[in-house]
Write a protein that holds these residues in place. Structure first.
Motif, PDB file in Angstrom:
ATOM      1  N   LEU A 118      48.508  36.607  37.166  1.00 36.27           N
ATOM      2  CA  LEU A 118      48.333  35.705  36.017  1.00 36.27           C
ATOM      3  C   LEU A 118      47.550  34.430  36.369  1.00 36.27           C
ATOM      4  O   LEU A 118      46.511  34.146  35.774  1.00 36.27           O
ATOM      5  N   ALA A 119      48.059  33.702  37.352  1.00 32.62           N
ATOM      6  CA  ALA A 119      47.400  32.426  37.692  1.00 32.62           C
ATOM      7  C   ALA A 119      46.032  32.634  38.339  1.00 32.62           C
ATOM      8  O   ALA A 119      45.070  31.938  37.967  1.00 32.62           O
ATOM      9  N   PRO A 120      45.890  33.586  39.269  1.00 30.37           N
ATOM     10  CA  PRO A 120      44.532  33.793  39.822  1.00 30.37           C
ATOM     11  C   PRO A 120      43.504  34.111  38.733  1.00 30.37           C
ATOM     12  O   PRO A 120      42.370  33.625  38.784  1.00 30.37           O
ATOM     13  N   ILE A 121      43.899  34.913  37.720  1.00 32.76           N
ATOM     14  CA  ILE A 121      42.958  35.277  36.655  1.00 32.76           C
ATOM     15  C   ILE A 121      42.681  34.084  35.737  1.00 32.76           C
ATOM     16  O   ILE A 121      41.531  33.759  35.437  1.00 32.76           O
ATOM     17  N   TRP A 122      43.736  33.400  35.320  1.00 29.51           N
ATOM     18  CA  TRP A 122      43.570  32.365  34.292  1.00 29.51           C
ATOM     19  C   TRP A 122      43.265  30.989  34.855  1.00 29.51           C
ATOM     20  O   TRP A 122      42.622  30.183  34.198  1.00 29.51           O
ATOM     21  N   VAL A 123      43.736  30.702  36.049  1.00 26.59           N
ATOM     22  CA  VAL A 123      43.477  29.375  36.628  1.00 26.59           C
ATOM     23  C   VAL A 123      42.278  29.434  37.576  1.00 26.59           C
ATOM     24  O   VAL A 123      41.387  28.601  37.519  1.00 26.59           O
ATOM     25  N   ARG A 124      42.263  30.462  38.415  1.00 30.56           N
ATOM     26  CA  ARG A 124      41.159  30.581  39.385  1.00 30.56           C
ATOM     27  C   ARG A 124      39.967  31.356  38.822  1.00 30.56           C
ATOM     28  O   ARG A 124      38.948  31.496  39.500  1.00 30.56           O
ATOM     29  N   ARG A 125      40.134  31.929  37.620  1.00 30.61           N
ATOM     30  CA  ARG A 125      39.043  32.697  36.984  1.00 30.61           C
ATOM     31  C   ARG A 125      38.600  33.877  37.856  1.00 30.61           C
ATOM     32  O   ARG A 125      37.410  34.195  37.942  1.00 30.61           O
ATOM     33  N   MET A 126      39.557  34.489  38.525  1.00 29.51           N
ATOM     34  CA  MET A 126      39.246  35.620  39.404  1.00 29.51           C
ATOM     35  C   MET A 126      39.138  36.896  38.561  1.00 29.51           C
ATOM     36  O   MET A 126      39.922  37.079  37.631  1.00 29.51           O
ATOM     37  N   PRO A 127      38.165  37.769  38.843  1.00 28.48           N
ATOM     38  CA  PRO A 127      38.115  39.038  38.119  1.00 28.48           C
ATOM     39  C   PRO A 127      39.425  39.809  38.310  1.00 28.48           C
ATOM     40  O   PRO A 127      40.030  39.743  39.377  1.00 28.48           O
ATOM     41  N   LYS A 128      39.826  40.545  37.250  1.00 28.21           N
ATOM     42  CA  LYS A 128      41.146  41.196  37.250  1.00 28.21           C
ATOM     43  C   LYS A 128      41.321  42.124  38.458  1.00 28.21           C
ATOM     44  O   LYS A 128      42.361  42.112  39.116  1.00 28.21           O
ATOM     45  N   LYS A 129      40.295  42.907  38.741  1.00 27.86           N
ATOM     46  CA  LYS A 129      40.418  43.887  39.817  1.00 27.86           C
ATOM     47  C   LYS A 129      40.652  43.186  41.164  1.00 27.86           C
ATOM     48  O   LYS A 129      41.501  43.593  41.965  1.00 27.86           O
ATOM     49  N   GLU A 130      39.906  42.108  41.363  1.00 31.19           N
ATOM     50  CA  GLU A 130      40.043  41.343  42.614  1.00 31.19           C
ATOM     51  C   GLU A 130      41.441  40.723  42.713  1.00 31.19           C
ATOM     52  O   GLU A 130      42.073  40.740  43.778  1.00 31.19           O
ATOM     53  N   ALA A 131      41.921  40.194  41.568  1.00 33.82           N
ATOM     54  CA  ALA A 131      43.253  39.586  41.545  1.00 33.82           C
ATOM     55  C   ALA A 131      44.321  40.632  41.853  1.00 33.82           C
ATOM     56  O   ALA A 131      45.298  40.359  42.566  1.00 33.82           O
ATOM     57  N   GLU A 132      44.118  41.847  41.348  1.00 35.71           N
ATOM     58  CA  GLU A 132      45.105  42.906  41.602  1.00 35.71           C
ATOM     59  C   GLU A 132      45.088  43.335  43.068  1.00 35.71           C
ATOM     60  O   GLU A 132      46.137  43.599  43.656  1.00 35.71           O
ATOM     61  N   GLU A 133      43.909  43.381  43.645  1.00 35.45           N
ATOM     62  CA  GLU A 133      43.827  43.727  45.071  1.00 35.45           C
ATOM     63  C   GLU A 133      44.511  42.663  45.929  1.00 35.45           C
ATOM     64  O   GLU A 133      45.247  42.975  46.866  1.00 35.45           O
ATOM     65  N   LEU A 134      44.270  41.419  45.539  1.00 40.26           N
ATOM     66  CA  LEU A 134      44.886  40.308  46.270  1.00 40.26           C
ATOM     67  C   LEU A 134      46.410  40.377  46.137  1.00 40.26           C
ATOM     68  O   LEU A 134      47.149  40.217  47.117  1.00 40.26           O
ATOM     69  N   ALA A 135      46.871  40.634  44.905  1.00 41.83           N
ATOM     70  CA  ALA A 135      48.316  40.725  44.653  1.00 41.83           C
ATOM     71  C   ALA A 135      48.921  41.848  45.488  1.00 41.83           C
ATOM     72  O   ALA A 135      49.976  41.668  46.114  1.00 41.83           O
ATOM     73  N   MET A 136      48.262  42.989  45.529  1.00 46.14           N
ATOM     74  CA  MET A 136      48.802  44.102  46.320  1.00 46.14           C
ATOM     75  C   MET A 136      48.814  43.762  47.805  1.00 46.14           C
ATOM     76  O   MET A 136      49.727  44.149  48.534  1.00 46.14           O
ATOM     77  N   HIS A 137      47.818  43.017  48.230  1.00 40.64           N
ATOM     78  CA  HIS A 137      47.788  42.580  49.632  1.00 40.64           C
ATOM     79  C   HIS A 137      49.033  41.750  49.961  1.00 40.64           C
ATOM     80  O   HIS A 137      49.714  41.997  50.959  1.00 40.64           O
ATOM     81  N   TYR A 138      49.339  40.775  49.079  1.00 41.16           N
ATOM     82  CA  TYR A 138      50.494  39.918  49.377  1.00 41.16           C
ATOM     83  C   TYR A 138      51.818  40.620  49.099  1.00 41.16           C
ATOM     84  O   TYR A 138      52.809  40.377  49.794  1.00 41.16           O
ATOM     85  N   LEU A 139      51.850  41.515  48.113  1.00 38.43           N
ATOM     86  CA  LEU A 139      53.089  42.274  47.888  1.00 38.43           C
ATOM     87  C   LEU A 139      53.369  43.182  49.083  1.00 38.43           C
ATOM     88  O   LEU A 139      54.525  43.416  49.441  1.00 38.43           O
TER      89      LEU A 139
END
Ligand code: ADP
Ligand code: MG
Length: 258
Positions: A118-139
């Motif tokens: 949520l925050a990476p997409i809406w605050v950091r303006r990160m593309p959704k796919k990139e944000a999901e990859e990042l999220a999976m990395h940290y999860l």
């Protein structure tokens, strides 16, 4: 309070500004004086544990660092930027600082993955796919990638708190603040969250953790700060502080928690 001033002095000798600097910070809630001349300098990469009795001002101090609360006197700097009413400066600081609370504060109607993106997409303006990859990395790093499609209510408290940590990391903070992250958890879940925090500490993350987990403090803290009634009463390396408390206040506190 010469001890705390020494710490400011020692940080001032290095080139980089301290990650966090509090200089004679005072705060009142109405007539209640909750932070009294609080001075603390935290170097980049340093791990500080804050302990003290309930009501001593630990949460207030932590919350002032990312301006969830405002202080009335003194100075707070994060990476050399002073906290003020300047919204641009506040924005810059909030980007650098991740926070994890006692109550995990996940959005119940969003999946674990959505909570993290949520925050990476809406605050950091990160593309959704990139944000999901990042999220999976940290999860994956907090060891629950298989929970990504579930909702917070389907996870245990320990798992939810690890999601909260992963979610904060997705904003790529330089500093992480923890406010009693394990105190709402059942005993069997405390260790999994502490293990996550230990591995985060091993990456060199600058951390301030309010916790009464003294084993954790001994394992990762460079310094422990003891607060009582709005003041920093003692600061020192964990072993030194726990074995040679200088004040009656710390002796009493240690006898209650150890
Ligand atoms: P700690 O985290 O060490 O338990 P806090 O920082 O939460 O302590 O609280 C410090 C003091 O400030 C306590 O006396 C508490 O009751 C008071 N306090 C905390 N938040 C508020 C608030 N929003 N309004 C008024 N008083 C508050
Ligand atoms: Mg608190």
């Amino acid at each position: 309070m010469s001890e705390t001033l020494d710490h400011i002095a020692s940080a001032a000798r290095t080139d980089a500004p301290p990650a966090i600097l509090l200089d004679k910070v005072n705060k009142w809630y109405g007539a209640l004086h909750v932070l009294r001349d609080v001075s603390l300098s935290v170097a980049l990469g340093e791990r500080v544990v804050v302990c003290g009795p309930s009501g001593s001002g630990k949460s207030t101090m932590i919350r002032c660092i990312n301006r969830l609360e405002t202080h009335q006197e003194g100075k707070i700097q994060v990476n050399g930027i002073e906290l003020s009413d300047d919204l641009k400066a506040l924005d810059d600081i909030r980007r650098e600082v991740g926070m994890v609370f006692q109550s995990f504060n996940l959005f119940p109607h969003l999946t674990i993955l959505e909570n993290c993106t949520l925050a990476p997409i809406w605050v950091r303006r990160m593309p959704k796919k990139e944000a999901e990859e990042l999220a999976m990395h940290y999860l994956t790093r907090v060891r629950i990638p298989e929970q990504a499609k579930k909702y917070p209510g389907q996870l245990s408290g320990g798992q939810q708190q690890r999601v909260a940590i992963a979610r904060a990391l997705c904003m790529k903070p330089k500093i992480m603040l923890f406010d009693e992250p394990t105190s709402a958890l059942d005993p069997e879940m405390i260790k999994e969250v502490l293990d996550t925090m230990v591995s985060l500490a091993e990456t060199g993350m600058t951390m301030i953790c309010v916790t009464h987990e003294m084993g954790f403090a001994r394992q990762v803290a460079d310094r422990v700060v003891f607060m009582d009634r709005g003041e920093i009463v003692e600061v020192g390396a964990p072993n030194h502080l726990f074995e040679n408390p200088q004040t009656e206040r710390l002796k009493t506190f240690l006898s209650q928690i150890l």
